[in-house]
Write an enzyme that holds these catalytic residues in place. Structure first.
Site, PDB file in Angstrom:
ATOM      1  N   ILE A   3       0.841  -1.195   0.000  1.00  0.00           N
ATOM      2  CA  ILE A   3       0.000   0.000   0.000  1.00  0.00           C
ATOM      3  C   ILE A   3       0.876   1.244   0.000  1.00  0.00           C
ATOM      4  O   ILE A   3       0.603   2.225  -0.705  1.00  0.00           O
ATOM      5  CB  ILE A   3      -0.948  -0.010   1.213  1.00  0.00           C
ATOM      6  CG1 ILE A   3      -1.847  -1.238   1.171  1.00  0.00           C
ATOM      7  CG2 ILE A   3      -1.797   1.258   1.249  1.00  0.00           C
ATOM      8  CD1 ILE A   3      -2.662  -1.451   2.439  1.00  0.00           C
ATOM      9  N   SER A  19      11.477  -4.881   6.742  1.00  0.00           N
ATOM     10  CA  SER A  19      11.179  -6.193   7.312  1.00  0.00           C
ATOM     11  C   SER A  19      10.144  -6.935   6.482  1.00  0.00           C
ATOM     12  O   SER A  19      10.126  -8.174   6.467  1.00  0.00           O
ATOM     13  CB  SER A  19      10.676  -6.045   8.758  1.00  0.00           C
ATOM     14  OG  SER A  19       9.514  -5.239   8.810  1.00  0.00           O
ATOM     15  N   GLY A  43       9.069  -5.117   3.352  1.00  0.00           N
ATOM     16  CA  GLY A  43       9.106  -4.375   2.093  1.00  0.00           C
ATOM     17  C   GLY A  43      10.444  -4.600   1.404  1.00  0.00           C
ATOM     18  O   GLY A  43      11.355  -5.215   1.973  1.00  0.00           O
ATOM     19  N   ALA A  51       3.650  -1.487  10.199  1.00  0.00           N
ATOM     20  CA  ALA A  51       3.092  -2.413  11.184  1.00  0.00           C
ATOM     21  C   ALA A  51       3.885  -3.705  11.168  1.00  0.00           C
ATOM     22  O   ALA A  51       4.556  -4.040  10.184  1.00  0.00           O
ATOM     23  CB  ALA A  51       1.622  -2.707  10.890  1.00  0.00           C
ATOM     24  N   TYR A 110      -1.928  -9.131  16.895  1.00  0.00           N
ATOM     25  CA  TYR A 110      -2.050  -8.108  15.855  1.00  0.00           C
ATOM     26  C   TYR A 110      -3.381  -7.378  15.966  1.00  0.00           C
ATOM     27  O   TYR A 110      -3.445  -6.145  15.855  1.00  0.00           O
ATOM     28  CB  TYR A 110      -1.908  -8.761  14.475  1.00  0.00           C
ATOM     29  CG  TYR A 110      -2.036  -7.806  13.307  1.00  0.00           C
ATOM     30  CD1 TYR A 110      -0.979  -6.978  12.951  1.00  0.00           C
ATOM     31  CD2 TYR A 110      -3.206  -7.753  12.545  1.00  0.00           C
ATOM     32  CE1 TYR A 110      -1.082  -6.113  11.878  1.00  0.00           C
ATOM     33  CE2 TYR A 110      -3.313  -6.894  11.472  1.00  0.00           C
ATOM     34  CZ  TYR A 110      -2.252  -6.070  11.143  1.00  0.00           C
ATOM     35  OH  TYR A 110      -2.365  -5.209  10.072  1.00  0.00           O
ATOM     36  N   VAL A 154      -3.469 -13.730   1.143  1.00  0.00           N
ATOM     37  CA  VAL A 154      -3.795 -14.893   0.340  1.00  0.00           C
ATOM     38  C   VAL A 154      -3.608 -14.647  -1.161  1.00  0.00           C
ATOM     39  O   VAL A 154      -3.147 -15.537  -1.880  1.00  0.00           O
ATOM     40  CB  VAL A 154      -5.239 -15.369   0.641  1.00  0.00           C
ATOM     41  CG1 VAL A 154      -6.276 -14.316   0.305  1.00  0.00           C
ATOM     42  CG2 VAL A 154      -5.546 -16.667  -0.083  1.00  0.00           C
ATOM     43  N   ILE A 206      -6.399 -24.195   0.541  1.00  0.00           N
ATOM     44  CA  ILE A 206      -7.479 -23.384   1.105  1.00  0.00           C
ATOM     45  C   ILE A 206      -7.721 -23.839   2.536  1.00  0.00           C
ATOM     46  O   ILE A 206      -7.985 -25.011   2.792  1.00  0.00           O
ATOM     47  CB  ILE A 206      -8.775 -23.534   0.293  1.00  0.00           C
ATOM     48  CG1 ILE A 206      -8.576 -22.967  -1.121  1.00  0.00           C
ATOM     49  CG2 ILE A 206      -9.943 -22.846   0.986  1.00  0.00           C
ATOM     50  CD1 ILE A 206      -9.783 -23.142  -2.012  1.00  0.00           C
TER      51      ILE A 206
END
Length: 352
Positions: free
Chosen positions: A33, A56, A58, A98, A166, A209, A225
């Site tokens: 993002i 970490s 990116g 994050a 988280y 995913v 899945i």
């Protein structure tokens, strides 16, 4: 491959220019993002877009190479790095950094608290001392509503029964934002993301995913899945998330508010897997594996009425179009992606 200048100047003329000649800090700007947001801000004519990212999750090769983007490698808990970037006197803070995400936080809960909790607190303190004009916090709608919220998920429902560190620390970040807004009158906006996807996200053990499915399908592997495949998620294209973030930095009505940034539509995981396999010609098919203990949500669907009313947010990208854009990004960057993707032992597919 995504034409930001065309996209934003045609859709958002009325407020795109607010970022012109401004210094803007984007934490986590090397992520999926973040890189897309930084490209949009650079195209908007920002004087300087500062990326603070410890890489970490990116990658430096994914950071936009533009003259008004400055990359600083560092962690949001490091005061030396924070002093470095705030020395440039940014007026807008987009806090995307994050410790991502659910399974990662289960494995490393103390690091999750340090980055998502202490890191957010430090950024709010530095923003207050430096008199920033707007602090936009990236929260997680997939996390903070818990597993018992009625659908579609609305902003006025909150749960204390959260299932991962988280989720807890994303909630903690919102509470810190509330404190700084109420006690110090810092202009904060809390945006709640839902199942982001799109160009820029490298697959890996703790990733989402869609990039993992695309990666495995392009390698001719079976797609795992977790659950029955009937589970749904509210997949939101990165271009629409960037649109929402830029709007959050502009509209006065957003200050002090929290709102969902989502597509407002459900997609079944089994349909996603079949679409990916078909799009890349993968004949390996799918398999069903056990759900993870923390994965308690069988459906996700967000209400986007509040974001629409407050900031005029309306997602523009249909899921199939966004998925094909993402697959094309994989094809264009396959060698770099293959070198960067990392899957540790015992990893399960990441439906989040």
């Amino acid at each position: 491959s995504f034409n930001y200048r065309y996209y934003f100047f045609t859709l958002m003329k009325e407020y795109f220019n607010i970022y012109k000649d401004k210094v803007i800090l984007v934490t986590g700007g090397a992520g999926a993002i973040g890189t897309n947001l930084c490209s949009a801000l650079a195209d908007a004519g920002a004087k300087m877009v500062i990326i603070l990212d410890d890489l970490s999750s990116g990658y430096i090769w994914n950071v936009p190479q533009k003259k008004n983007i400055m990359f600083v490698k560092g962690c949001i808990t490091d005061d030396i790095m924070l002093k470095r970037v705030f020395f440039e006197q940014p007026k807008y803070i987009f806090h995307l950094a994050a410790f991502f995400a659910n399974q990662n936080s289960v494995d490393y809960p103390e690091k999750d608290l340090k980055v998502n909790g202490l890191g957010t607190l430090k950024l709010l303190e530095y923003s207050l001392f430096n008199k920033v004009e707007r602090f936009i916090y990236a929260s997680s709608g997939c996390s903070i509503y818990g597993s018992s919220a009625p659908l579609p998920l609305k902003e006025d429902f909150m749960s204390m029964n959260l299932s991962t560190p988280y989720q807890i620390t994303k909630m903690l970040g919102e509470l810190y934002c509330n404190f700084f807004a109420n006690h110090y009158e810092l202009k904060v906006v809390k945006t709640r993301f839902f199942n982001s996807y799109g160009p820029g996200e490298v697959p890996g053990q703790y990733r989402n995913v869609i990039p993992n499915f695309i990666y495995w399908a392009m390698k001719g592997e079976v797609l795992p899945i977790t659950g029955t495949g009937e589970e749904t998620r509210d997949f939101t294209y990165v271009g629409d998330l960037v649109d929402g973030l830029l709007r959050a930095g502009y509209y006065e009505s957003a200050i002090g508010q929290e709102f969902n940034l989502a597509s407002g539509k459900e997609t079944r995981i089994i349909d996603l897997a079949n679409m990916v396999n078909e799009a890349v010609g993968n004949k390996a098919g799918i398999k069903f594996v056990q759900r993870r203990k923390w994965d308690t949500k069988s459906r996700l669907l967000a209400s986007i009425d509040k974001a629409k009313n407050l900031i005029g947010y309306e997602p523009k990208t249909e899921f199939k179009e966004g998925l094909m854009n993402t697959i094309q990004w994989f094809r264009d960057n396959w060698n770099k992606i293959e070198q960067s993707a990392s899957f540790g032992p015992g990893v399960s597919s990441a439906v989040r």
